[in-house]
Design a protein around this motif. Structure first.
Motif, PDB file in Angstrom:
ATOM      1  N   ALA A   1      -0.039  -3.222   4.453  1.00  0.00           N
ATOM      2  CA  ALA A   1      -1.403  -2.974   4.904  1.00  0.00           C
ATOM      3  C   ALA A   1      -2.075  -4.267   5.327  1.00  0.00           C
ATOM      4  O   ALA A   1      -1.796  -5.329   4.792  1.00  0.00           O
ATOM      5  CB  ALA A   1      -2.206  -2.324   3.788  1.00  0.00           C
ATOM      6  N   GLY A   2      -2.945  -4.133   6.291  1.00  0.00           N
ATOM      7  CA  GLY A   2      -3.684  -5.288   6.742  1.00  0.00           C
ATOM      8  C   GLY A   2      -2.996  -5.968   7.910  1.00  0.00           C
ATOM      9  O   GLY A   2      -1.876  -5.656   8.274  1.00  0.00           O
ATOM     10  N   GLY A   3      -3.687  -6.886   8.525  1.00  0.00           N
ATOM     11  CA  GLY A   3      -3.131  -7.601   9.663  1.00  0.00           C
ATOM     12  C   GLY A   3      -2.900  -6.673  10.838  1.00  0.00           C
ATOM     13  O   GLY A   3      -3.470  -5.608  10.943  1.00  0.00           O
ATOM     14  N   SER A   4      -2.042  -7.085  11.726  1.00  0.00           N
ATOM     15  CA  SER A   4      -1.842  -6.298  12.940  1.00  0.00           C
ATOM     16  C   SER A   4      -0.572  -5.472  12.898  1.00  0.00           C
ATOM     17  O   SER A   4      -0.201  -4.858  13.874  1.00  0.00           O
ATOM     18  CB  SER A   4      -1.796  -7.233  14.145  1.00  0.00           C
ATOM     19  OG  SER A   4      -0.691  -8.106  14.004  1.00  0.00           O
ATOM     20  N   GLN A   5       0.077  -5.445  11.764  1.00  0.00           N
ATOM     21  CA  GLN A   5       1.336  -4.696  11.680  1.00  0.00           C
ATOM     22  C   GLN A   5       1.239  -3.511  10.757  1.00  0.00           C
ATOM     23  O   GLN A   5       2.241  -2.993  10.295  1.00  0.00           O
ATOM     24  CB  GLN A   5       2.455  -5.627  11.197  1.00  0.00           C
ATOM     25  CG  GLN A   5       2.750  -6.755  12.152  1.00  0.00           C
ATOM     26  CD  GLN A   5       3.148  -6.245  13.518  1.00  0.00           C
ATOM     27  OE1 GLN A   5       3.957  -5.358  13.654  1.00  0.00           O
ATOM     28  NE2 GLN A   5       2.526  -6.805  14.561  1.00  0.00           N
ATOM     29  N   GLY A   6       0.036  -3.112  10.472  1.00  0.00           N
ATOM     30  CA  GLY A   6      -0.109  -2.013   9.552  1.00  0.00           C
ATOM     31  C   GLY A   6       0.410  -0.706  10.124  1.00  0.00           C
ATOM     32  O   GLY A   6      -0.039  -0.269  11.171  1.00  0.00           O
ATOM     33  N   ASN A   7       1.371  -0.115   9.494  1.00  0.00           N
ATOM     34  CA  ASN A   7       1.802   1.229   9.841  1.00  0.00           C
ATOM     35  C   ASN A   7       2.470   1.811   8.608  1.00  0.00           C
ATOM     36  O   ASN A   7       2.922   1.096   7.740  1.00  0.00           O
ATOM     37  CB  ASN A   7       2.754   1.236  11.030  1.00  0.00           C
ATOM     38  CG  ASN A   7       4.045   0.504  10.745  1.00  0.00           C
ATOM     39  OD1 ASN A   7       4.896   1.003  10.036  1.00  0.00           O
ATOM     40  ND2 ASN A   7       4.180  -0.679  11.270  1.00  0.00           N
ATOM     41  N   LEU A   8       2.451   3.091   8.528  1.00  0.00           N
ATOM     42  CA  LEU A   8       3.027   3.771   7.385  1.00  0.00           C
ATOM     43  C   LEU A   8       4.447   4.210   7.689  1.00  0.00           C
ATOM     44  O   LEU A   8       4.692   4.812   8.731  1.00  0.00           O
ATOM     45  CB  LEU A   8       2.205   5.007   7.040  1.00  0.00           C
ATOM     46  CG  LEU A   8       0.959   4.825   6.181  1.00  0.00           C
ATOM     47  CD1 LEU A   8       0.259   6.152   6.019  1.00  0.00           C
ATOM     48  CD2 LEU A   8       1.297   4.219   4.850  1.00  0.00           C
ATOM     49  N   ILE A   9       5.358   3.901   6.790  1.00  0.00           N
ATOM     50  CA  ILE A   9       6.717   4.413   6.876  1.00  0.00           C
ATOM     51  C   ILE A   9       6.845   5.473   5.790  1.00  0.00           C
ATOM     52  O   ILE A   9       6.672   5.182   4.606  1.00  0.00           O
ATOM     53  CB  ILE A   9       7.763   3.305   6.686  1.00  0.00           C
ATOM     54  CG1 ILE A   9       7.540   2.199   7.728  1.00  0.00           C
ATOM     55  CG2 ILE A   9       9.171   3.880   6.784  1.00  0.00           C
ATOM     56  CD1 ILE A   9       7.633   2.645   9.169  1.00  0.00           C
ATOM     57  N   PHE A  10       7.139   6.688   6.209  1.00  0.00           N
ATOM     58  CA  PHE A  10       7.176   7.818   5.301  1.00  0.00           C
ATOM     59  C   PHE A  10       8.575   8.100   4.780  1.00  0.00           C
ATOM     60  O   PHE A  10       9.574   7.865   5.466  1.00  0.00           O
ATOM     61  CB  PHE A  10       6.679   9.082   6.012  1.00  0.00           C
ATOM     62  CG  PHE A  10       5.187   9.138   6.216  1.00  0.00           C
ATOM     63  CD1 PHE A  10       4.604   8.538   7.316  1.00  0.00           C
ATOM     64  CD2 PHE A  10       4.381   9.803   5.314  1.00  0.00           C
ATOM     65  CE1 PHE A  10       3.227   8.590   7.508  1.00  0.00           C
ATOM     66  CE2 PHE A  10       3.009   9.863   5.495  1.00  0.00           C
ATOM     67  CZ  PHE A  10       2.443   9.257   6.592  1.00  0.00           C
TER      68      PHE A  10
ATOM     69  N   TYR B   1       0.859  -1.183   0.000  1.00  0.00           N
ATOM     70  CA  TYR B   1       0.000   0.000   0.000  1.00  0.00           C
ATOM     71  C   TYR B   1       0.889   1.224   0.000  1.00  0.00           C
ATOM     72  O   TYR B   1       1.807   1.339   0.834  1.00  0.00           O
ATOM     73  CB  TYR B   1      -0.905  -0.026   1.237  1.00  0.00           C
ATOM     74  CG  TYR B   1      -1.753   1.206   1.404  1.00  0.00           C
ATOM     75  CD1 TYR B   1      -1.581   2.038   2.501  1.00  0.00           C
ATOM     76  CD2 TYR B   1      -2.728   1.542   0.473  1.00  0.00           C
ATOM     77  CE1 TYR B   1      -2.355   3.169   2.669  1.00  0.00           C
ATOM     78  CE2 TYR B   1      -3.503   2.667   0.631  1.00  0.00           C
ATOM     79  CZ  TYR B   1      -3.310   3.479   1.729  1.00  0.00           C
ATOM     80  OH  TYR B   1      -4.069   4.606   1.884  1.00  0.00           O
TER      81      TYR B   1
END
Lengths: 114, 114
Positions: B95-104, B32
């Motif tokens: 994206a999805g699951g429990s590890q979703g986070n955005l790295i900018f 994503y």
């Protein structure tokens, strides 16, 4: 207006002190994310909570901690503050646990450590 | 973990010209890829996103392309206007699951000169 509320908007404190930043997510959003924005580091992911539980951790210092309460608001605690902790701290929320869409950011809390 | 590189750090164009910002990512599991725009003193806001099953997405003057093999994606803004002046951040996420986070990425400051 994103619907995410952060307080305080501005905070000035001294080295060695402790502060608490507060975030209320959009109505219905279960995930809360905290990001730190410094001038030369862009947006650094700190930590994610989903429905009260920690879900992912980024570059969060041991001096920092966070929690999400039953009413879904979140607090970021910063202790033993150093000059380098001066930054804009953003909270963001999303409806889901994983990222399948937009993150809604609050206006940020600007922390100045003197 | 995921690492996102963004180039250029600053970009200046004449009104009406096109602007291109490029990002590379390291984690082949990322699927994503959103782009956020941050005007001076404001919060980041999503302008367009793309998922890994799509190679290109357009929304009026904005388009994003994704090359999963090369692990890079780009933002294209055509017919730039002064109000496009802002800092643009790319990001990547599993994206999805429990590890979703955005790295900018670290951001690109775009200046559109009238």
């Amino acid at each position: 207006d994103s619907g995410v509320t952060q307080t305080p908007k501005h905070l000035i404190t001294a080295t060695g002190q402790r502060v608490t930043l507060r975030c209320s997510p959009r109505s219905g959003d279960l995930s809360v994310y905290w990001y730190q924005q410094s001038l030369d580091q862009g947006l650094q992911f700190l930590i994610q909570y989903y429905n009260g539980e920690e879900r992912a951790k980024g570059n969060i210092l041991e001096r920092f901690s966070a929690q999400q309460f039953p009413d879904l608001h979140s607090e970021l605690n910063l202790s033993s503050l150093e000059l380098g902790d001066s930054a804009l701290y953003f909270c963001a929320s999303s409806p889901r646990e994983g990222l399948l869409g937009e993150l809604f950011f609050g206006e940020g809390s600007r922390l100045t450590v003197l | 973990g995921e690492n996102v590189e963004q180039h250029p750090s600053t970009l200046s164009v004449q009104e009406g010209d096109s602007a291109v910002i490029k990002c590379t990512y390291s984690d082949s599991a990322s699927n994503y890829f959103p782009w956020y725009k941050q005007e001076l003193g404001k919060r980041p806001q999503l302008i367009i996103d793309i998922r890994s099953n799509v190679g290109e997405k357009k929304d009026q003057r904005i388009a994003v392309t994704l090359n999963k093999t090369a692990k890079h994606f780009s933002l294209h803004i055509t017919e730039t206007q002064p109000e496009d002046s802002a800092v643009y951040f790319c990001a990547a996420s599993t994206a999805g699951g429990s590890q979703g986070n955005l790295i900018f990425g670290k951001g690109t400051k775009l200046s559109v000169k009238p």
